[in-house]
Scaffold this active site. Structure first.
Site, PDB file in Angstrom:
ATOM      1  N   ASP A 208       0.847  -1.203   0.000  1.00  0.00           N
ATOM      2  CA  ASP A 208       0.000   0.000   0.000  1.00  0.00           C
ATOM      3  C   ASP A 208       0.884   1.256   0.000  1.00  0.00           C
ATOM      4  O   ASP A 208       0.599   2.242  -0.685  1.00  0.00           O
ATOM      5  CB  ASP A 208      -0.899  -0.015   1.242  1.00  0.00           C
TER       6      ASP A 208
ATOM      7  N   HIS B 155      -4.553  -3.289   6.383  1.00  0.00           N
ATOM      8  CA  HIS B 155      -4.386  -3.550   4.948  1.00  0.00           C
ATOM      9  C   HIS B 155      -5.771  -3.901   4.387  1.00  0.00           C
ATOM     10  O   HIS B 155      -6.108  -5.057   4.151  1.00  0.00           O
ATOM     11  CB  HIS B 155      -3.397  -4.690   4.704  1.00  0.00           C
TER      12      HIS B 155
END
Ligand SMILES: NC(=O)c1ccc[n+]([C@@H]2O[C@H](COP(=O)([O-])OP(=O)(O)OC[C@H]3O[C@@H](n4cnc5c(N)ncnc54)[C@H](O)[C@@H]3O)[C@@H](O)[C@H]2O)c1
Ligand SMILES: O=C(O)C[C@H](O)C(=O)O
Length: 332
Positions: free
Chosen positions: A160, A188
């Protein structure tokens, strides 16, 4: 003097991330170009033939750093003496599925594998959980392997982080290597908070804040955030499979920086056990900005948090609290 090889476990090694990851490790992308490795690859019985095929390809690729390959469906054999464990094995999210849908399938796997790691891995083994729900799988692993130090159990949010760097680099038309210090806070998942308030870009005129260069708060506080949050889903929609090469590459980045250190003045995002920093409830695996030195990560302290960020950081923490209780209900 010859360096002793390090043993690296990859679970789910016959899967698509595994297939992208093992050659990267064998080439030195994870532990450096001078560090020999012995790969331990674990998968389940139905994937045993495919796993054998991956081992054959590793032999055929004749990697100079690769000093041995253990390919097995036996979790004890897989965990024996490993110095690094990259936990990719599990049931992946398919198009249309929410991450919570895969929870029950995965937490029971992580409970069982926690015990094997605790009993058979090297005492200082560093663990990275990739399989979703990554933060909560890592938390379950921590809870069921109480003798592994909590600082050694982490989850992957570097993908990410790298996605956020990539979006800023595309927007500003600068090289991604010149953008740094974005932060991924939290889970996440689609509640993660990609934060650019402390991010900078190297320019010919010195370092400049990303906010100043982008000069479009509406984009930074809106589309940028949702693009990073939804990137995993967008890849699944496009490929009909979840991200694999970028996940594998980011897993290498995570371990490399943890073991070899982050460059001076640079932090990265890692899912780590919360100690209460930034008001995040202890007892969650939450993504924070960290710097690494001598094989240890440290949460970067003292960053100013505005109201907009606070709300988003708390929202993703709340999701992790809910995931934690859902995970426990799946186990009982
Ligand atoms: N954290 C991240 O950034 C990130 C990014 C992408 C994917 N993921 C997650 O990573 C995981 C793996 O993704 P993939 O695309 O490689 O999936 P995949 O289905 O291709 O591979 C998973 C592999 O795990 C194996 N497996 C299942 N149960 C196992 C067990 N008990 N022990 C060992 N191996 C087992 C399967 O047989 C399969 O080979 C998924 O959970 C996915 O959602 C996380
Ligand atoms: O969102 C997913 O399930 C896939 C993966 O975690 C990703 O971020 O690409």
């Amino acid at each position: 003097m010859a360096t002793d090889p390090l043993r690296v476990l990859v679970t789910g090694a016959a899967g698509q991330i595994g297939y992208a990851l093992v050659p990267m490790i064998a080439r030195g992308a994870m532990l450096g170009p001078d560090q020999p490795v012995i790969l331990h690859m674990l998968d389940i019985e139905p994937a045993a033939e495919a796993l054998k095929g991956v081992k054959m390809e590793l032999v055929d690729a004749a990697f100079p750093l690769l000093k041995g390959v253990v390919a097995t469906t036996d979790v004890v054999e897989a965990c024996k003496g490993v110095n690094v464990a990259v936990m990719v094995g599990g049931f992946p999210r398919k198009e249309g599925m929410e991450r919570k849908d895969v929870m029950s399938k995965n937490v029971s796997i992580y409970k069982a594998q926690a015990s094997a790691l605790e009993k058979h891995a090297a005492a200082d083994c560093k663990v990275l959980v990739v399989a979703n729900p990554a933060n909560t799988n890592a938390l379950i692993l921590k809870e069921f392997a109480p003798s592994i130090p909590e600082k050694n159990i982490t989850c992957l949010t570097r993908l990410d982080h790298n996605r956020a760097l990539g979006q800023i680099s595309e927007r500003l038309n600068v090289h991604v290597g010149d953008v740094k210090n974005v932060i991924i806070w939290g889970n996440h998942s689609s509640t993660q908070y990609p934060d650019v308030n402390h991010a900078i870009v190297n320019t010919s005129g010195g370092q400049k804040p990303v906010r100043e260069l982008v000069a479009d708060d509406k984009w930074l506080n809106g589309e940028f955030i949702t693009t990073v949050q939804q990137r995993g889903a967008a890849i699944i929609k496009a490929r009909k499979l979840s991200s694999a090469l970028s996940a594998a590459s980011s897993a290498c980045d995570h371990i490399r920086d943890w073991v070899l250190g982050t460059p001076k003045g640079t932090w990265v995002s890692m899912g780590v056990y919360s100690d209460g920093s930034y008001g995040i409830q202890p007892g969650l695996i939450y993504s924070f900005p960290v710097t690494c030195e001598k094989g240890e990560w440290k949460i970067e302290q003292g960053l100013k948090i505005d109201d907009f960020s606070r709300e988003k950081m708390d929202k993703t923490a709340q999701e992790l609290i809910e995931e934690k209780s859902l995970a426990y209900s799946c186990l009982s």
